[in-house]
Design a protein around this motif. Structure first.
Motif, PDB file in Angstrom:
ATOM      1  N   GLY A   1       0.827  -1.186   0.000  1.00  0.00           N
ATOM      2  CA  GLY A   1       0.000   0.000   0.000  1.00  0.00           C
ATOM      3  C   GLY A   1       0.864   1.240   0.000  1.00  0.00           C
ATOM      4  N   LEU A   2       0.217   2.396  -0.053  1.00  0.00           N
ATOM      5  CA  LEU A   2       0.983   3.652  -0.058  1.00  0.00           C
ATOM      6  C   LEU A   2       1.943   3.799   1.122  1.00  0.00           C
ATOM      7  N   PRO A   3       1.517   3.493   2.356  1.00  0.00           N
ATOM      8  CA  PRO A   3       2.449   3.674   3.477  1.00  0.00           C
ATOM      9  C   PRO A   3       3.727   2.868   3.303  1.00  0.00           C
ATOM     10  N   GLU A   4       3.588   1.625   2.840  1.00  0.00           N
ATOM     11  CA  GLU A   4       4.770   0.780   2.675  1.00  0.00           C
ATOM     12  C   GLU A   4       5.662   1.334   1.566  1.00  0.00           C
ATOM     13  N   ILE A   5       5.037   1.850   0.495  1.00  0.00           N
ATOM     14  CA  ILE A   5       5.830   2.368  -0.615  1.00  0.00           C
ATOM     15  C   ILE A   5       6.646   3.579  -0.164  1.00  0.00           C
ATOM     16  N   PHE A   6       5.986   4.492   0.564  1.00  0.00           N
ATOM     17  CA  PHE A   6       6.713   5.669   1.023  1.00  0.00           C
ATOM     18  C   PHE A   6       7.820   5.304   1.990  1.00  0.00           C
TER      19      PHE A   6
END
Lengths: 445, 372
Positions: free
Chosen positions: B62-67
């Protein structure tokens, strides 16, 4: 022979493998058969008793009696033993002995899940008969039967059936752990077991399917599910299940395609009606009679014009009555049963309407609700759904139509959130290709 | 499993089209609304492509993991809180708008705030479920409502009151410059892909986005219908008099043979389903994003039991939304919605490009590793 059979057949409690040694003449025979499938008296009479009495050489008995015949090909062993033959090895010659015994006549007729054109017998309270029927309908060497005891005092035998190759090992472990964790003195019925095994105490929907039908059980086994059979109970438990299994009758496989599809649709409509109709009655008549077209709204309101109290009191009166009717018709002795329902349903219904205590539309709503409740083919789901209308009624009293929608939405959320032993309980399957994978597989990272 | 992307995309599309977007667009109908609508699918498609292609570089994240792959913890926290606030506002706007609709169309004597509280509670309960469950709820509710929406639209188009000349008149105003608000409104319909920023977690590792060119086209057709059909029914001038345009449009349609005569009630029942689902998905994303801030958070898309922190976050969302709605009048809400839509346009442009750049970075890193 016995070692080889161990390799071929899955380890199972009901597979009897004996090595008999005679103390005097030092002869041995090896004997293997499935206990539920054979007539034990016959085996004793023809094999074990003559062997132990040793009146004349056992090999001459094998050769002279027409019930015995020599098996040449080891590949046919599985087939024979699954067909209720006992296999005997004596002096490196394998004989098959026909001791097959179908116990269909000992099985009772189905009480709850009756079909018109399907099999008429249910599994029996005697587990041996039940296992006989299941082994006969699911003839696979992969079918494994484990046995444990539950209940510290009652020591009731519990048989756990699964197809070794198809069943999910994680689910199996989970079930075994749950069964070991049961601490109760007496366990008398599968219903008790169902409540003990289901994950939460306050569940709205059943997560195990209770059934008495052999064909349902064998179908479940072929889909890799686990079946529990309790001694002294006429019902088996199937797990894991999905919501759709409860809407699905066994007969859907026996009748014509289009009609059964239509019936499934009808069942869903019935489910919707039985859950939401009383709530909708309150919502429409007390909040938004203008929903319906004018003539219909007028006739609805006119039928209520004699009734001196708000619609929800009316609904409660009728619902209490119908629940009492249903409950009483179960409890009273069978030969008075029809009388009570007739008195209650017909006479009381018409009288209460003529007295102006309840509107005639409410009578229709109540009976429609009660009838559509029993359209659902599985009894445990019927019971679960019977409860569902009350929260909807309560929320409809305070919030009207939007309350009913929110209540139904809550049920959808609740269903989607449920898991039955790790399986998703309520999801549209849709098209599924193994190459693509399924959602939720990526797991935690 | 592409259908789960489909559902996420169209829940945003349909819900917003039924609520406030048509009002903003029609109030600008002589200005830049038409050209904004014409341009928006192109814009929407480019961003959809950028976002999905970047996500497919990060399977199952998800976005949090990507960032957090690229930046230190505190930057990720700031970005996530910011995203969460934005999504939460969108959900709150939808659900409070629907509460206003209920009290004005369905239950005039009910208290608006009691109604709002009921809706907030059910949404919060639904939002605290696990991500996989949310996907199933989304699927069920969309499968139930899409046929009815199609039916409502069909009946409305076939309405004898429909005046095609009015539509022609408005369509001829295509030669104006697009205004910011109408462009933001029109593009908002195409932003369902942003939900994938969280739902990418549950997609299988070898997932491929297919048929993404089709999504903007369908959304564009729906947008055209929702914009032009009310104009045809109410006329070019009257159309601006309604705030809840589609409710009024559905109410002017009659079902000759059904036992429910007015289309409005069918429409409202579908709409409650859609609004609840939209808000549920939005708030679930808020919960998941905020949870990444909390230390020792475990990311598990299929939790057995919702942890306490979910309930705490959901409860605070309810309280904040409710307090704000107590203070805000209807007129202010409209103004606020318009500001929000414009702000969101820039914010989403930024986010999408950022993710796109990050995904290219990742690819370059792998190429370097492969070369060395």
């Amino acid at each position: 022979m016995l070692e080889r059979l161990k390799v071929i057949l899955s380890p199972s409690e009901d597979l009897i493998q004996k090595e008999l040694k005679h103390p005097i003449n030092k002869q041995t025979i090896e004997l293997a058969f499935y206990l539920p499938l054979v007539d034990e008296a016959k085996v004793h009479k023809f094999i074990t008793v003559p062997f132990s009495k040793n009146e004349y050489p056992i090999s001459s008995l094998f050769q002279s009696n027409s019930n015995f015949y020599i098996v040449e090909d080891p590949a046919s062993w599985v087939d024979l033993i699954l067909r209720g033959q006992a296999l005997i090895e004596h002096q490196n010659v394998i004989y098959a002995f026909d001791a097959m015994h179908y116990k269909y006549n000992d099985a009772p007729v189905t009480q709850v899940e009756s079909t018109i054109r399907g099999p008429q017998h249910s599994i029996s309270e005697d587990p041996i008969i039940a296992l006989n029927l299941i082994r006969n309908s699911y003839m696979s060497p992969e079918l494994t039967i484990d046995q444990t005891q539950v209940g510290t005092i009652s020591q009731t035998s519990l048989y756990i059936l699964y197809d070794q190759r198809k069943a999910n090992q994680d689910t199996l472990k989970l079930v075994m752990n749950k069964i070991e964790a049961i601490h109760l003195d007496l366990i008398n019925s599968t219903g008790e077991l169902e409540r003990l095994l289901s994950s939460k105490k306050y569940q709205l929907f059943p997560t195990l399917l209770m059934t008495e039908r052999v064909d349902r059980i064998s179908r479940a086994l072929s889909l890799g599910k686990i079946v529990l059979i309790l001694k002294g109970s006429q019902y088996a438990l199937i797990l894991p299940v999905t919501f759709f299994d409860f809407i699905h009758a066994v007969e859907d496989h026996y009748e014509s395609f289009w009609m059964t599809r239509l019936l499934i649709v009808v069942r869903y409509i019935a489910l919707f009606i039985t859950v939401s109709l009383p709530g909708l009655y309150i919502a429409v008549l007390s909040y938004n009679p203008e929903i319906f077209r004018l003539q219909l709204a007028f006739s609805l309101v006119a039928s209520r014009s004699v009734v001196p109290y708000p619609s929800f009191i009316e609904v409660f009166i009728m619902l209490v009555m119908i629940e009492m009717l249903l409950e009483s018709s179960i409890r009273i002795p069978r030969f008075i049963g029809p009388a009570s329902t007739t008195v209650g349903g017909l006479i009381l219904g018409s009288a209460i309407q003529q007295a102006g205590l309840v509107s005639s539309v409410m009578i229709i709503v109540t009976s429609l609700m009660a009838i559509s409740n029993f359209v659902l083919p599985v009894y445990s789901m019927t019971l679960a759904v019977r409860f569902l209308k009350y929260p909807i009624i309560i929320i409809a009293i305070f919030f009207g139509l939007s309350g009913v929608c929110v209540g139904l939405y809550f049920y959808i959320v609740y269903l989607c959130n449920m898991r039955s032993f790790g399986e998703y309980y309520f999801r549209l399957r849709g098209k599924f290709t193994p190459q693509e994978g399924d959602i939720g597989q990526a797991g935690a990272r | 499993m592409n259908r789960y992307f489909f559902y996420n995309y169209f829940i945003v599309c349909f819900t917003n089209l039924m609520l406030l977007i048509p009002y903003f667009l029609t109030s600008d109908r002589y200005g830049g609304a038409v050209i904004s609508i014409a341009l928006s699918p192109i814009f929407g498609y480019i961003f959809l492509y950028m976002f999905t292609s970047s996500l497919s570089k990060f399977p199952g994240k998800g976005l949090p993991e990507i960032f957090s792959l690229f930046y230190p913890k505190w930057i990720v926290n700031i970005v996530m809180v910011y995203k969460a606030i934005l999504i939460g506002i969108a959900g709150a706007l939808v659900i409070s708008t629907y509460a206003v609709i209920i009290t004005s169309f369905l239950n005039p004597n009910a208290n608006q705030y009691v109604m709002l509280m009921l809706l907030l509670l059910i949404c919060a309960y639904a939002a605290t479920r696990s991500t996989v469950s949310i996907a199933f709820i989304l699927e069920i509710s969309l499968v139930l409502s899409l046929p009815v929406i199609a039916f409502v639209m069909y009946k409305t188009i076939k309405n004898p009151l429909m005046d095609w000349d009015a539509i022609h008149v408005i369509a001829n105003h295509v030669d104006h410059m697009p205004t910011l608000l109408s462009f933001a409104c029109a593009t908002f319909v195409f932003t369902g892909y942003l939900n994938m920023g969280l739902f990418n977690r549950i997609l299988p590792p070898n997932f491929k986005f297919k048929y993404i060119w089709l999504y903007p086209i369908i959304a564009f057709v729906v947008l055209l219908i929702t914009f032009f059909v009310p104009i045809g029914i109410h006329g070019t001038e009257t159309v601006a008099h309604y705030i809840f345009l589609w409710s009024a449009t559905a109410d002017s349609t009659r079902m000759m043979y059904g036992f429910i005569e007015r289309m409005l009630f069918v429409f409202l029942i579908v709409l409650i389903n859609l609004s609840l689902t939209f808000t549920m998905v939005g708030w679930h994303m808020v919960i998941e994003y905020i949870r990444t801030i909390i230390p020792n958070n475990v990311v598990n898309p299929d939790e057995k039991k919702a942890p306490i922190r979910n309930y705490i976050i959901a409860g605070s969302i309810i309280i904040i939304t409710f307090v704000i709605m107590l203070r805000v009048k209807d007129g202010q809400m409209l103004k606020f919605s318009s500001y929000f839509l414009i702000f969101r346009l820039f914010s989403e442009t930024l986010t999408t490009t950022w993710i796109f750049i990050l995904s290219r970075k990742k690819v370059r890193k792998y190429e370097k590793e492969a070369a060395s």
